[in-house]
Design an enzyme around this catalytic site. Structure first.
Site, PDB file in Angstrom:
ATOM      1  N   SER A  67      65.870  59.880  47.528  1.00 48.99           N
ATOM      2  CA  SER A  67      65.922  59.228  46.213  1.00 48.99           C
ATOM      3  C   SER A  67      67.320  59.011  45.677  1.00 48.99           C
ATOM      4  O   SER A  67      67.535  58.123  44.846  1.00 48.99           O
ATOM      5  CB  SER A  67      65.101  60.030  45.199  1.00 48.99           C
ATOM      6  OG  SER A  67      65.543  61.380  45.152  1.00 48.99           O
ATOM      7  N   LYS A 121      66.957  54.793  40.724  1.00 49.11           N
ATOM      8  CA  LYS A 121      66.727  54.576  39.294  1.00 49.11           C
ATOM      9  C   LYS A 121      67.068  53.167  38.812  1.00 49.11           C
ATOM     10  O   LYS A 121      66.555  52.716  37.782  1.00 49.11           O
ATOM     11  CB  LYS A 121      67.513  55.595  38.482  1.00 49.11           C
ATOM     12  CG  LYS A 121      66.990  57.023  38.560  1.00 49.11           C
ATOM     13  CD  LYS A 121      65.714  57.182  37.746  1.00 49.11           C
ATOM     14  CE  LYS A 121      65.338  58.648  37.565  1.00 49.11           C
ATOM     15  NZ  LYS A 121      64.164  58.800  36.684  1.00 49.11           N
TER      16      LYS A 121
END
Length: 324
Positions: free
Chosen positions: A310, A55
């Site tokens: 991720s 992110k």
């Protein structure tokens, strides 16, 4: 198509991220030790980023591009954890205020990380509506800039830098497996991969218990799941009820399919990543690799697969339970 993020936009985002994000490695994963000469899997370990997840790419690329006078008024976002932490990290690096709207169900490890970065936290009910409305009200009341978690071209371009790195580091990649929640990572990676290697396939992966992206692709429009349904999955970062409009447009243009995985498969993959690759994955971070391990027959045949891990911001108690 003209509204879709382009390769030059992703490349410009990559320039902004130099010295901020890590160019994460592609880690060989010994998924099948007996299959000598067979297909290989490489895991892109975004868990190694400074905030423990991909992110930071989108958050920093977006916030750093704001005009200085706008940036100095501060930023607000809504997030179940990893995007919030990325915004908090960016805000501290740039010396600006940050307010984070977070579900009260967010794992403590993610909340603690955000607080340690000096951000202010506002808790809400775990629904997309509550998160979005609260963030918008705070932005309007205080002059903050809203930094969306996924439905924004600048965010998509930033996340797309992961796909840029994949093709640059492995030009022969055949299939890229990407977790999908709101769709920012999937759409950005797909845009980059398809621009550089059109013949490669890009597959989104999500939990069976939060399969709104699968349903959206089948229906040809974004489909919303109830918060009670998506809240059942262990993958807290993938509980978004609906993919964003702009990410969905990218998915329709660039994504070749969606695969779903079970809760047991997610847990099993977390365990194998830790034991065999020495990589810590939170549940959402494990789903792409789970698709390779448990659903190979549903994937395009290929010589080289890459799965994106991720994030690795997993609750310690949950991680210990998974390793049993």
């Amino acid at each position: 198509m003209s509204d879709l993020v382009s390769l030059p936009e992703i490349e410009r985002a990559a320039e902004r991220l130099v010295g901020v994000t890590l160019r994460t490695p592609l880690v060989p994963f010994p998924a099948d030790r007996s299959a000598a000469g067979g297909p290989s899997l490489l895991v892109k370990a975004e868990s190694l980023q400074p905030v423990g997840a991909f992110k930071l790419r989108g958050a920093y690329a977006t916030i750093s591009s704001l005009p200085e006078e706008q940036r100095e008024r501060g930023v607000v976002t809504h997030s179940s954890g990893n995007h919030a932490q990325a915004v908090a990290y960016t805000a501290r690096a740039l010396g600006i205020p940050a307010v984070l709207v977070m579900p009260h169900t967010t794992p403590g490890v993610k909340v603690d990380a955000c607080m340690a970065l000096g951000a202010e936290i506002v808790y809400v009910e775990p629904t997309s509506q509550a998160r979005e409305e609260t963030a918008e009200k705070l932005a309007a009341a205080h002059g903050f800039t809203l930094v969306p978690p996924y439905d924004d071209a600048r965010i998509i371009a930033g996340q797309g830098t992961a796909g840029l790195e994949i093709v640059q580091d492995r030009p022969d990649v055949d299939v890229v497996l990407v977790p999908v929640s709101g769709g920012g990572l999937l759409s950005g990676v797909a845009a980059a991969v398809k621009a550089l290697r059109p013949e490669a396939k890009v597959i989104g992966v999500e939990p069976e218990l939060a399969a709104d992206a699968r349903d959206s692709m089948r229906e040809g429009r974004p489909v919303t799941w109830d918060a009670e349904k998506t809240g059942r999955t262990i993958a807290d970062a993938l509980r978004v009820q609906r993919v964003g409009d702009l990410p969905f447009a990218h998915m329709q243009a660039h994504v070749d399919g969606i695969v779903t995985v079970t809760e047991d498969e997610i847990r099993g993959t977390m365990r194998r990543l830790a034991r065999e690759a020495r990589l810590i994955a939170e549940p959402a971070g494990a789903v792409a690799t789970a698709a390779y391990l448990y659903h190979r027959a549903e994937l395009p045949a290929a010589g080289t697969y890459v799965s994106i891990l991720s994030g690795g911001n997993v609750d310690p108690a949950l991680f210990l339970d998974v390793l049993k």
